[in-house]
Write an enzyme that holds these catalytic residues in place. Structure first.
Site, PDB file in Angstrom:
ATOM      1  N   HIS A  83      13.260  -4.748 114.450  1.00  0.00           N
ATOM      2  CA  HIS A  83      12.507  -5.717 115.237  1.00  0.00           C
ATOM      3  C   HIS A  83      11.943  -5.076 116.498  1.00  0.00           C
ATOM      4  CE1 HIS A  83      16.443  -5.733 117.220  1.00  0.00           C
ATOM      5  NE2 HIS A  83      15.855  -6.272 118.288  1.00  0.00           N
ATOM      6  N   ARG A  91      20.857  -4.708 129.315  1.00  0.00           N
ATOM      7  CA  ARG A  91      19.449  -4.414 129.061  1.00  0.00           C
ATOM      8  C   ARG A  91      18.548  -5.078 130.084  1.00  0.00           C
ATOM      9  NH1 ARG A  91      17.109  -7.162 123.942  1.00  0.00           N
ATOM     10  NH2 ARG A  91      16.733  -8.819 125.457  1.00  0.00           N
ATOM     11  N   HIS A  98      13.343  -1.338 116.701  1.00  0.00           N
ATOM     12  CA  HIS A  98      14.689  -0.780 116.733  1.00  0.00           C
ATOM     13  C   HIS A  98      15.644  -1.638 115.917  1.00  0.00           C
ATOM     14  CE1 HIS A  98      14.305  -3.447 120.251  1.00  0.00           C
ATOM     15  NE2 HIS A  98      15.594  -3.670 120.139  1.00  0.00           N
ATOM     16  N   ASP A 100      11.274  -6.291 120.332  1.00  0.00           N
ATOM     17  CA  ASP A 100      11.872  -7.347 121.138  1.00  0.00           C
ATOM     18  C   ASP A 100      10.888  -8.465 121.463  1.00  0.00           C
ATOM     19  OD1 ASP A 100      14.508  -6.534 121.317  1.00  0.00           O
ATOM     20  OD2 ASP A 100      14.172  -5.297 123.095  1.00  0.00           O
TER      21      ASP A 100
END
Length: 299
Positions: free
Chosen positions: A115, A290, A275, A117
């Site tokens: 995917h 993150r 990723h 993000d």
């Protein structure tokens, strides 16, 4: 501070003097002798690092014993940060999302899928800075994929077929699928499905990027006389094409795989990569933090 291996490349990228080593021929480089706390305060270092990011698409560093404030300050050099509607942020550092996985964690989806993000946003993130807080003894790697290369290696007739196609991306059909109906509908009201080009243009490099992933549900303009003779040309014809495009992220030649250690960091360009967080570590614990940087509308 990480020791610099003898094989580290000192070839400049633009005016870069940061030492680095490419990890594959397609994507990814590890940096050496760099402290992201210093980069957050140094315009020259940041400019050099960003040039490397645009070239290699994901950068890796180890031994980054930086504070959360320094993590946020570094990420903000790229732009303002965004929260996630379903993951909590650190109370003292808005935009620093905690991705903590242990035996008490609820089932979560779309980390262990290829995917990009938050493409369910009208303006998906420009990029992210992910720092490992705690890692399992084994497992828990993350894979990144060069979606510029994935587009470039498509057969020419596929490139012609998808030229001008647009697709929907949905948080309701992904994260929302496990929610009660009313909650799922409220989520979609707040985040209506986004529509993006199937092939986007990177706003800084001009590269063409294959821009469909696990959040993509369907094409919105495939049902035209040029593509459709009978209904079966659309369904499953269009969905088969979409699944084929999504599957390109799983090709190893476009990938780099990173083994996490505490205080290691990955910085990636969310516009040109996908990723996959490998969930193979139970009953181990994996804790990550993150910072996602607000992006622009794909074109």
């Amino acid at each position: 501070m990480t020791n610099t291996p003898e094989s580290a490349d000192s070839t400049p990228v633009g005016s870069s003097t940061i030492r680095f080593e490419p990890l594959t021929c397609s994507i990814g480089a590890e940096l050496f002798g760099v402290d992201l706390g210093d980069v957050s305060r140094d315009d020259t270092l940041f400019t050099e690092l960003k040039a490397l990011l645009l070239k290699y698409k994901v950068l890796f560093l180890r031994d980054q014993d930086i504070s959360r404030a320094e993590h946020v300050a570094f990420a903000r050099r790229f732009g303002e940060l965004e929260d996630h509607p379903l993951a909590s942020s650190d109370p003292e550092h808005p935009g620093l999302v905690r991705i903590y996985k242990d035996l008490d964690s609820p089932a979560e989806h779309y980390e262990n899928a290829y995917h990009c993000d938050a493409t369910w946003r009208q303006k998906p993130p420009m990029g992210c800075v992910l720092r490992c807080v705690e890692t399992p003894k084994a497992g828990g790697d993350t894979i990144w994929v060069n979606m510029v290369e994935a587009y470039a290696k498509l057969p020419d007739y596929i490139k012609t077929l998808i030229d001008g196609l647009r697709a929907r991306h949905s948080i309701e059909a992904t994260f929302g699928a496990v929610m009660p109906v009313a909650q799922r509908h409220r989520l979609k009201e707040y985040f209506p499905d986004a529509e993006h080009p199937v092939v986007r243009t990177h706003p800084e490099t001009g590269e063409k990027v294959l821009f469909v992933n696990a959040y993509t549900t369907h094409f919105v303009n495939f049902h035209t006389p040029e593509n459709i003779r009978y209904g079966i040309d659309y369904a499953p014809g269009g969905s088969n094409l979409l699944n084929y495009l999504i599957s390109q992220a799983s090709i190893p030649e476009y990938q780099v795989r990173w083994r996490w250690t505490p205080n290691s960091v990955a910085i990636w360009d969310n516009r040109s990569t996908q990723h996959y967080a490998v969930q193979d570590y139970w009953p181990g614990v994996r804790k990550m933090e993150r910072a996602g940087i607000i992006g622009d509308r794909p074109f």
